[in-house]
Design a protein around this motif. Structure first.
Motif, PDB file in Angstrom:
ATOM      1  N   ALA A 171       0.871  -1.173   0.000  1.00 25.05           N
ATOM      2  CA  ALA A 171       0.000   0.000   0.000  1.00 25.05           C
ATOM      3  C   ALA A 171       0.905   1.218   0.000  1.00 25.05           C
ATOM      4  O   ALA A 171       1.962   1.210   0.648  1.00 25.05           O
ATOM      5  N   PRO A 172       0.547   2.264  -0.744  1.00 30.71           N
ATOM      6  CA  PRO A 172       1.402   3.449  -0.814  1.00 30.71           C
ATOM      7  C   PRO A 172       1.694   4.032   0.567  1.00 30.71           C
ATOM      8  O   PRO A 172       0.851   4.034   1.448  1.00 30.71           O
ATOM      9  N   ARG A 173       2.918   4.490   0.722  1.00 29.17           N
ATOM     10  CA  ARG A 173       3.389   5.198   1.916  1.00 29.17           C
ATOM     11  C   ARG A 173       3.417   4.334   3.173  1.00 29.17           C
ATOM     12  O   ARG A 173       3.554   4.849   4.273  1.00 29.17           O
ATOM     13  N   THR A 174       3.255   3.022   3.004  1.00 27.58           N
ATOM     14  CA  THR A 174       3.388   2.120   4.153  1.00 27.58           C
ATOM     15  C   THR A 174       4.780   1.505   4.166  1.00 27.58           C
ATOM     16  O   THR A 174       5.554   1.640   3.217  1.00 27.58           O
ATOM     17  N   ILE A 175       5.075   0.778   5.222  1.00 27.78           N
ATOM     18  CA  ILE A 175       6.399   0.182   5.377  1.00 27.78           C
ATOM     19  C   ILE A 175       6.697  -0.831   4.277  1.00 27.78           C
ATOM     20  O   ILE A 175       7.868  -1.154   4.016  1.00 27.78           O
ATOM     21  N   SER A 176       5.666  -1.301   3.603  1.00 22.04           N
ATOM     22  CA  SER A 176       5.869  -2.264   2.514  1.00 22.04           C
ATOM     23  C   SER A 176       6.749  -1.703   1.409  1.00 22.04           C
ATOM     24  O   SER A 176       7.403  -2.453   0.684  1.00 22.04           O
ATOM     25  N   VAL A 177       6.804  -0.378   1.285  1.00 22.38           N
ATOM     26  CA  VAL A 177       7.609   0.246   0.235  1.00 22.38           C
ATOM     27  C   VAL A 177       9.103  -0.001   0.471  1.00 22.38           C
ATOM     28  O   VAL A 177       9.902   0.006  -0.464  1.00 22.38           O
ATOM     29  N   ALA A 178       9.504  -0.257   1.715  1.00 23.54           N
ATOM     30  CA  ALA A 178      10.904  -0.583   1.997  1.00 23.54           C
ATOM     31  C   ALA A 178      11.344  -1.805   1.214  1.00 23.54           C
ATOM     32  O   ALA A 178      12.505  -1.891   0.766  1.00 23.54           O
TER      33      ALA A 178
END
Length: 204
Positions: free
Chosen positions: A6-13
């Motif tokens: 999801a955008p801007r969540t820690i998943s982007v790491a």
């Protein structure tokens, strides 16, 4: 590989690490506002109803730290984990702090229902976020960043993790100008092609 995020969540790491490792992957975006992460279709992938999740040949992985370590192991030549055992432990020390403390501090702003049923308690937790996130910034500045990056001059998995957390700071009421090390870290990260790629993709 398919990365659910999801955008801007820690998943982007995880996306940043995949870019650093130059591994091919597909992204599948979840709409948190619509509660898509709690719907049966996604809960079959991750029963926790959270992101990230990474679908790979042979199974599904969840939890940010585990996915980051998997990416590093899949692409050892990328040097995302140092060979020196002490430095590798230093990297993980920061990652575990982010997972167990700083991310939890942030979550108190929007996810109070995880810890309490009374809505007044949610408001109380949310009102504390600026203070606790500022305290975390003080710790990271004093003990987490040993230079431009967590390990000094060398990029590691911890930097992908920390960078995404640091994108939340203004929204959490932190005066980022009080932390020049964090400002410099964000500038160093913004210059990396991996971060530029996820921004161009609308993930941050």
């Amino acid at each position: 590989m398919q990365l659910y995020y999801a955008p801007r969540t820690i998943s982007v790491a995880v996306a940043i690490a995949l870019e650093e490792a130059r591994l091919p992957y597909e992204t599948i975006r979840l709409d948190f506002a619509a509660g898509e992460q709690t719907k049966p279709a996604y809960c079959q992938i991750n029963p926790k109803g959270r992101v990230p999740a990474l679908v790979i040949d042979g199974g599904i992985l969840t939890e940010t730290g585990a996915l980051l370590e998997f990416v590093a192991a899949k692409s050892p030549d990328a040097g995302l984990v140092p060979d020196d055992p002490f430095l590798a432990a230093r990297m993980r020390e920061v990652m575990y702090y982010l997972a167990s403390t700083m991310h939890v501090n942030h979550a108190h702003k929007f996810r109070g229902q995880r810890w309490a049923d009374n809505q007044d308690s949610w408001k109380d937790m949310a009102s504390k976020v600026a203070e606790t996130m500022t305290a975390s910034c003080e710790y990271i500045s004093s003990n987490g960043l040993r230079g431009p990056f967590v390990l000094g001059e060398t990029f590691s998995l911890a930097d992908a993790y920390l960078y995404v957390v640091c994108t939340w700071l203004e929204g959490d009421g932190v005066d980022v100008s009080a932390f020049p090390k964090i400002v410099a870290f964000r500038q160093a990260m913004n210059a990396r092609k991996s971060v530029q790629a996820v921004k161009a993709a609308g993930m941050l």
